[in-house]
Write a protein that holds these residues in place. Structure first.
Motif, PDB file in Angstrom:
ATOM      1  N   VAL A 133       0.854  -1.183   0.000  1.00  0.00           N
ATOM      2  CA  VAL A 133       0.000   0.000   0.000  1.00  0.00           C
ATOM      3  C   VAL A 133       0.895   1.240   0.000  1.00  0.00           C
ATOM      4  O   VAL A 133       1.764   1.376   0.868  1.00  0.00           O
ATOM      5  CB  VAL A 133      -0.928   0.023   1.237  1.00  0.00           C
ATOM      6  N   VAL A 134       0.690   2.118  -0.977  1.00  0.00           N
ATOM      7  CA  VAL A 134       1.530   3.314  -1.132  1.00  0.00           C
ATOM      8  C   VAL A 134       0.677   4.550  -0.877  1.00  0.00           C
ATOM      9  O   VAL A 134      -0.226   4.863  -1.655  1.00  0.00           O
ATOM     10  CB  VAL A 134       2.161   3.372  -2.535  1.00  0.00           C
ATOM     11  N   PHE A 135       0.966   5.236   0.218  1.00  0.00           N
ATOM     12  CA  PHE A 135       0.234   6.445   0.613  1.00  0.00           C
ATOM     13  C   PHE A 135       1.186   7.644   0.600  1.00  0.00           C
ATOM     14  O   PHE A 135       2.402   7.480   0.758  1.00  0.00           O
ATOM     15  CB  PHE A 135      -0.314   6.291   2.037  1.00  0.00           C
ATOM     16  N   PRO A 136       0.656   8.839   0.435  1.00  0.00           N
ATOM     17  CA  PRO A 136       1.480  10.035   0.627  1.00  0.00           C
ATOM     18  C   PRO A 136       1.820  10.208   2.104  1.00  0.00           C
ATOM     19  O   PRO A 136       1.435   9.382   2.944  1.00  0.00           O
ATOM     20  CB  PRO A 136       0.589  11.170   0.117  1.00  0.00           C
ATOM     21  N   LYS A 137       2.492  11.280   2.434  1.00  0.00           N
ATOM     22  CA  LYS A 137       2.870  11.541   3.821  1.00  0.00           C
ATOM     23  C   LYS A 137       1.635  11.577   4.713  1.00  0.00           C
ATOM     24  O   LYS A 137       0.631  12.203   4.384  1.00  0.00           O
ATOM     25  CB  LYS A 137       3.612  12.874   3.914  1.00  0.00           C
ATOM     26  N   GLN A 138       1.709  10.878   5.848  1.00  0.00           N
ATOM     27  CA  GLN A 138       0.594  10.807   6.785  1.00  0.00           C
ATOM     28  C   GLN A 138       0.878  11.677   8.004  1.00  0.00           C
ATOM     29  O   GLN A 138       1.997  11.688   8.525  1.00  0.00           O
ATOM     30  CB  GLN A 138       0.377   9.358   7.241  1.00  0.00           C
ATOM     31  N   ASP A 139      -0.151  12.382   8.466  1.00  0.00           N
ATOM     32  CA  ASP A 139       0.033  13.191   9.672  1.00  0.00           C
ATOM     33  C   ASP A 139      -0.034  12.295  10.910  1.00  0.00           C
ATOM     34  O   ASP A 139      -0.337  11.100  10.825  1.00  0.00           O
ATOM     35  CB  ASP A 139      -1.003  14.322   9.750  1.00  0.00           C
ATOM     36  N   SER A 140       0.248  12.883  12.073  1.00  0.00           N
ATOM     37  CA  SER A 140       0.325  12.085  13.300  1.00  0.00           C
ATOM     38  C   SER A 140      -1.000  11.413  13.629  1.00  0.00           C
ATOM     39  O   SER A 140      -1.037  10.279  14.131  1.00  0.00           O
ATOM     40  CB  SER A 140       0.761  12.971  14.469  1.00  0.00           C
ATOM     41  N   GLN A 141      -2.117  12.079  13.311  1.00  0.00           N
ATOM     42  CA  GLN A 141      -3.431  11.496  13.590  1.00  0.00           C
ATOM     43  C   GLN A 141      -3.673  10.268  12.716  1.00  0.00           C
ATOM     44  O   GLN A 141      -4.183   9.239  13.190  1.00  0.00           O
ATOM     45  CB  GLN A 141      -4.525  12.532  13.355  1.00  0.00           C
ATOM     46  N   SER A 142      -3.311  10.346  11.447  1.00  0.00           N
ATOM     47  CA  SER A 142      -3.496   9.210  10.541  1.00  0.00           C
ATOM     48  C   SER A 142      -2.647   8.018  10.952  1.00  0.00           C
ATOM     49  O   SER A 142      -3.067   6.864  10.828  1.00  0.00           O
ATOM     50  CB  SER A 142      -3.143   9.625   9.107  1.00  0.00           C
ATOM     51  N   LEU A 143      -1.452   8.293  11.478  1.00  0.00           N
ATOM     52  CA  LEU A 143      -0.573   7.205  11.892  1.00  0.00           C
ATOM     53  C   LEU A 143      -1.098   6.472  13.122  1.00  0.00           C
ATOM     54  O   LEU A 143      -0.668   5.358  13.416  1.00  0.00           O
ATOM     55  CB  LEU A 143       0.833   7.748  12.164  1.00  0.00           C
ATOM     56  N   LYS A 144      -2.042   7.101  13.826  1.00  0.00           N
ATOM     57  CA  LYS A 144      -2.658   6.459  14.991  1.00  0.00           C
ATOM     58  C   LYS A 144      -3.958   5.742  14.639  1.00  0.00           C
ATOM     59  O   LYS A 144      -4.606   5.157  15.517  1.00  0.00           O
ATOM     60  CB  LYS A 144      -2.939   7.508  16.072  1.00  0.00           C
ATOM     61  N   SER A 145      -4.345   5.769  13.368  1.00  0.00           N
ATOM     62  CA  SER A 145      -5.602   5.143  12.956  1.00  0.00           C
ATOM     63  C   SER A 145      -5.528   3.630  13.106  1.00  0.00           C
ATOM     64  O   SER A 145      -4.440   3.034  13.139  1.00  0.00           O
ATOM     65  CB  SER A 145      -5.908   5.495  11.499  1.00  0.00           C
ATOM     66  N   ALA A 146      -6.687   2.993  13.177  1.00  0.00           N
ATOM     67  CA  ALA A 146      -6.743   1.526  13.314  1.00  0.00           C
ATOM     68  C   ALA A 146      -6.091   0.845  12.124  1.00  0.00           C
ATOM     69  O   ALA A 146      -5.457  -0.215  12.263  1.00  0.00           O
ATOM     70  CB  ALA A 146      -8.200   1.082  13.454  1.00  0.00           C
ATOM     71  N   PHE A 147      -6.228   1.442  10.945  1.00  0.00           N
ATOM     72  CA  PHE A 147      -5.644   0.883   9.719  1.00  0.00           C
ATOM     73  C   PHE A 147      -4.125   0.796   9.838  1.00  0.00           C
ATOM     74  O   PHE A 147      -3.526  -0.272   9.662  1.00  0.00           O
ATOM     75  CB  PHE A 147      -6.053   1.749   8.535  1.00  0.00           C
ATOM     76  N   VAL A 148      -3.489   1.920  10.158  1.00  0.00           N
ATOM     77  CA  VAL A 148      -2.024   1.944  10.247  1.00  0.00           C
ATOM     78  C   VAL A 148      -1.539   1.096  11.417  1.00  0.00           C
ATOM     79  O   VAL A 148      -0.571   0.339  11.292  1.00  0.00           O
ATOM     80  CB  VAL A 148      -1.514   3.394  10.377  1.00  0.00           C
ATOM     81  N   GLN A 149      -2.219   1.191  12.545  1.00  0.00           N
ATOM     82  CA  GLN A 149      -1.798   0.423  13.719  1.00  0.00           C
ATOM     83  C   GLN A 149      -1.907  -1.080  13.473  1.00  0.00           C
ATOM     84  O   GLN A 149      -1.071  -1.863  13.956  1.00  0.00           O
ATOM     85  CB  GLN A 149      -2.648   0.820  14.931  1.00  0.00           C
ATOM     86  N   SER A 150      -2.919  -1.493  12.714  1.00  0.00           N
ATOM     87  CA  SER A 150      -3.071  -2.923  12.402  1.00  0.00           C
ATOM     88  C   SER A 150      -1.911  -3.425  11.550  1.00  0.00           C
ATOM     89  O   SER A 150      -1.378  -4.516  11.776  1.00  0.00           O
ATOM     90  CB  SER A 150      -4.393  -3.167  11.661  1.00  0.00           C
ATOM     91  N   ILE A 151      -1.513  -2.608  10.562  1.00  0.00           N
ATOM     92  CA  ILE A 151      -0.395  -3.014   9.709  1.00  0.00           C
ATOM     93  C   ILE A 151       0.901  -3.016  10.503  1.00  0.00           C
ATOM     94  O   ILE A 151       1.745  -3.910  10.354  1.00  0.00           O
ATOM     95  CB  ILE A 151      -0.288  -2.084   8.479  1.00  0.00           C
ATOM     96  N   GLU A 152       1.069  -2.027  11.363  1.00  0.00           N
ATOM     97  CA  GLU A 152       2.283  -1.972  12.179  1.00  0.00           C
ATOM     98  C   GLU A 152       2.401  -3.204  13.078  1.00  0.00           C
ATOM     99  O   GLU A 152       3.494  -3.726  13.298  1.00  0.00           O
ATOM    100  CB  GLU A 152       2.268  -0.701  13.028  1.00  0.00           C
ATOM    101  N   ALA A 153       1.255  -3.702  13.572  1.00  0.00           N
ATOM    102  CA  ALA A 153       1.263  -4.857  14.472  1.00  0.00           C
ATOM    103  C   ALA A 153       1.430  -6.180  13.727  1.00  0.00           C
ATOM    104  O   ALA A 153       2.005  -7.137  14.269  1.00  0.00           O
ATOM    105  CB  ALA A 153      -0.027  -4.887  15.287  1.00  0.00           C
TER     106      ALA A 153
END
Length: 329
Positions: free
Chosen positions: A107-127
């Motif tokens: 998945v290729v996204f542009p720069k994400q702000d701090s709020q987006s990086l805390k989203s369930a989507f990003v956190q799920s991929i990080e985990a």
């Protein structure tokens, strides 16, 4: 798991499951994707690409992951955009991450702000997968990457030349790398080290406009000026990949704003630019926006040299006209 660019380059062969690449450095994104694609091609892995224009596009992505073609045992899917799956589709993503088999979802996204990086989507991929930050924060990091790029093309710069190059390109890595390539092509075999004089001599004529000036002109709907900038960039040897990256970035942002107007304030757009995007989105008809994903795919194919594609200059001009609000049907 979180990785930086250099760490990600070393793990390409272990890329099963879900990766999220996010950042504002097109050169780093381009280098990683090039290495992914080469690995897929060398190992006969089927590749598909999706452009996100709405949440429902994620359904097609999961459908593709669940239905390999008769001739494939592995599948790699590239997803480009900035639209996260809703709660229902996020469950499907989590299920895939638990049992990806030998398949990959990049998945290729542009720069994400701090709020987006805390989203369930990003956190799920990080985990359960890998999140790669393609942002750089210090001058030494920019110089380190560019030195690697310079080594690839066989040139060496003096310390002062590095500082001048980064200042000249305002730390834009892709533009600076393209300048290094242009300088390398013009050097004779006796030149051992590139100094500021070499850079100034060969790059001065290319400093009038940048690809980002083109993006600004398109957002403002200034068709005449945008076409003039495009013609200059093409004539001066600006890489089609950089021009395309800027145009598609603006198109993806506008598609997301059209789909969810409330997201305008959560996309990391500078406050003084918000009125520009608001004015721009009013220029387009829905049927016009529907065509954009297909046009982006055609342009991407032309840049990769896929047979049967229209000339890249024609497709870039069409992207410019569309962004300026012109109907190109």
């Amino acid at each position: 798991m979180k990785l930086d660019y250099q760490q990600a380059l070393q793990r390409i062969e272990q890329h099963r499951g879900v990766w999220l690449l996010h950042g504002a450095e097109p050169l780093l994104e381009q280098n990683l994707l090039t290495k992914f694609r080469k690995y897929w091609q060398d190992n006969d892995i089927e590749r598909q690409r999706f452009e996100l224009s709405g949440v429902q596009d994620w359904k097609q992505i999961f459908s593709a992951l669940n239905s390999l073609s008769l001739f494939s045992t592995q599948l790699a899917i590239e997803v480009h955009g900035n639209i996260k799956p809703d709660a229902t589709l996020l469950k499907q993503l989590k299920q895939f991450m638990q049992q990806p088999q030998d398949n990959s979802l990049i998945v290729v996204f542009p720069k994400q702000d701090s709020q987006s990086l805390k989203s369930a989507f990003v956190q799920s991929i990080e985990a359960n997968g890998i999140v790669v930050n393609l942002n750089l924060y210090h001058d030494k990091d920019y110089e380190k990457i560019l030195k690697i790029e310079a080594e690839k093309i066989g040139i060496h710069l003096s310390p002062d030349a590095w500082k001048w190059l980064l200042f000249h390109h305002e730390n834009n890595l892709l533009s600076a790398r393209n300048s290094l390539m242009a300088v390398a092509d013009s050097l004779d075999d006796t030149t051992q080290q590139v100094d500021i004089g070499h850079l100034q001599q060969h790059l001065q004529d290319q400093s009038r406009y940048s690809s980002f000036d083109l993006g600004d002109a398109c957002l403002k709907g200034d068709t005449v000026h945008a076409l003039k900038i495009l013609a200059f960039l093409l004539a001066s040897g600006e890489a089609a990949t950089l021009i395309f990256w800027v145009l598609q970035k603006e198109m993806r942002l506008l598609l997301q704003i059209f789909e969810n107007p409330q997201d305008l304030y959560q996309l990391g757009i500078w406050k003084n630019q918000i009125p520009v995007y608001q004015q721009a989105i009013r220029r387009y008809q829905p049927k016009q926006l529907v065509r954009w994903s297909g046009l982006l795919l055609k342009t991407d194919a032309a840049i990769k040299g896929i047979a049967g594609s229209l000339p890249i200059e024609i497709l870039l001009k069409q992207l410019v006209l569309e962004l300026c609000g012109q109907v190109t049907d």
